[in-house]
Structure formats: C-alpha cells, structure tokens
Motif scaffolding. Structure first.
Motif, short mmCIF file in Angstrom:
data_model
loop_
_atom_site.label_atom_id
_atom_site.label_comp_id
_atom_site.label_asym_id
_atom_site.label_seq_id
_atom_site.Cartn_x
_atom_site.Cartn_y
_atom_site.Cartn_z
N ASP A 36 0.87 -1.17 0.00
CA ASP A 36 0.00 0.00 0.00
C ASP A 36 0.92 1.23 0.00
OD1 ASP A 36 -1.68 2.13 0.53
OD2 ASP A 36 -2.54 1.25 2.34
N PRO A 37 0.90 2.02 -1.07
CA PRO A 37 1.80 3.18 -1.12
C PRO A 37 1.68 4.09 0.10
CG PRO A 37 0.74 2.87 -3.24
CD PRO A 37 0.10 1.90 -2.28
N GLU A 38 0.51 4.17 0.68
CA GLU A 38 0.31 5.01 1.86
C GLU A 38 1.14 4.51 3.04
OE1 GLU A 38 -1.16 8.40 3.61
OE2 GLU A 38 -1.25 7.77 1.52
N GLU A 39 1.32 3.20 3.13
CA GLU A 39 2.13 2.63 4.21
C GLU A 39 3.62 2.90 4.02
OE1 GLU A 39 1.23 -1.26 5.89
OE2 GLU A 39 -0.47 -1.33 4.51
N SER A 42 3.40 7.92 3.54
CA SER A 42 2.69 8.86 4.41
C SER A 42 3.66 9.42 5.43
CB SER A 42 1.54 8.15 5.12
OG SER A 42 2.06 7.22 6.07
N GLU A 43 3.31 10.52 6.06
CA GLU A 43 4.18 11.11 7.08
C GLU A 43 4.45 10.14 8.24
OE1 GLU A 43 6.22 13.73 7.11
OE2 GLU A 43 5.59 13.89 5.04
N PRO A 44 3.42 9.45 8.77
CA PRO A 44 3.71 8.48 9.84
C PRO A 44 4.66 7.36 9.38
CG PRO A 44 1.37 8.96 9.79
CD PRO A 44 1.97 9.62 8.57
N ALA A 45 4.51 6.94 8.11
CA ALA A 45 5.40 5.89 7.58
C ALA A 45 6.83 6.42 7.48
CB ALA A 45 4.91 5.41 6.22
N LYS A 46 6.98 7.64 7.00
CA LYS A 46 8.31 8.23 6.86
C LYS A 46 9.00 8.36 8.21
CE LYS A 46 7.46 10.81 2.63
NZ LYS A 46 7.37 12.14 2.02
N GLU A 47 8.22 8.60 9.27
CA GLU A 47 8.79 8.70 10.61
C GLU A 47 9.38 7.37 11.08
OE1 GLU A 47 5.88 10.37 13.28
OE2 GLU A 47 5.65 12.15 12.03
N LYS A 48 8.89 6.26 10.52
CA LYS A 48 9.46 4.94 10.85
C LYS A 48 10.58 4.57 9.89
CE LYS A 48 6.83 1.59 12.46
NZ LYS A 48 5.79 0.55 12.54
N TRP A 49 10.41 4.91 8.60
CA TRP A 49 11.40 4.52 7.60
C TRP A 49 12.73 5.24 7.77
CZ3 TRP A 49 11.57 0.36 4.78
CH2 TRP A 49 10.40 -0.31 4.45
N ASN A 81 2.09 -0.59 -11.67
CA ASN A 81 2.45 -1.50 -10.58
C ASN A 81 3.80 -1.14 -9.93
OD1 ASN A 81 1.90 -3.82 -8.94
ND2 ASN A 81 3.39 -4.97 -10.14
N THR A 82 4.34 0.02 -10.24
CA THR A 82 5.67 0.39 -9.75
C THR A 82 5.64 1.74 -9.07
OG1 THR A 82 6.62 -0.82 -11.63
CG2 THR A 82 8.07 0.68 -10.44
N ILE A 83 6.34 1.83 -7.94
CA ILE A 83 6.56 3.12 -7.28
C ILE A 83 8.04 3.24 -6.97
CG2 ILE A 83 4.24 3.26 -6.30
CD1 ILE A 83 5.51 2.58 -3.58
N PHE A 84 8.45 4.47 -6.74
CA PHE A 84 9.83 4.73 -6.36
C PHE A 84 9.86 4.92 -4.86
CE2 PHE A 84 13.51 7.58 -5.72
CZ PHE A 84 14.48 6.78 -6.30
N GLY A 85 10.60 4.06 -4.19
CA GLY A 85 10.76 4.19 -2.74
C GLY A 85 12.09 4.84 -2.43
N GLU A 86 12.07 5.89 -1.59
CA GLU A 86 13.31 6.59 -1.27
C GLU A 86 13.71 6.35 0.17
OE1 GLU A 86 13.08 10.73 -2.37
OE2 GLU A 86 11.04 10.42 -2.98
#
Length: 86
Positions: A36-39, A42-49, A81-86
C-alpha cells in the motif's frame, strides 16, 4: 541478475540477514506481497522509515538510495504497478 537467481541464494550485502531482522522488528505488520503506497510514503510511515534506514549508515554503501518497488509482487514491473521508494 535478480530474476535469474533463486532469491534464497541471493545476497545483496554482507548484512542482509541483519537488515531483514531489523526490518521485521520495525515493520512487523507490513504486508509485503501487495504494498500500500500510503504505508510507505505517508508522514507516519516516513517517521518509521527514516530511522530504520539511518541504522545502516556506514554499514551499507549507498544505504539511502531509492529503489523501484512493485506494488503487487505477482505482477510485472509496469507503470501502474511500480513506485519509487526513497
């Protein structure tokens, strides 16, 4: 390379097992077969990543580079089906 080798035999770094262990501790409930791109973005996800990635600074070369991710692992890499994860 990735598609020609069984993933259980593929090591991308010397600390793959450590990275995976830390990943599973940090993201215990993250569903990885269909993302899920939101996971991820999202800002809460970025705080964990961010802190997760920073653990590997000085351990893994280019630890903070982005990567292409398939949202659904059963499908090919396509624009939908592809996203860029940073």
């Amino acid at each position: 390379l990735i598609s020609s080798v069984d993933p259980k035999f593929l090591n991308l770094t010397k600390v793959d097992d450590q990275i995976y262990g830390e990943f599973r501790k940090t993201f215990r409930d993250l569903k990885i077969d269909v993302l899920d791109p939101e996971e991820l973005k999202s800002e809460p996800a970025k705080e964990k990543w961010r802190p997760f990635c920073l653990r590997f600074e000085g351990v893994v070369e280019d630890f903070n580079y982005g990567t292409l991710l398939r949202l659904d692992c059963r499908k090919d890499y396509t624009e939908e089906n592809t996203i860029f994860g940073e």
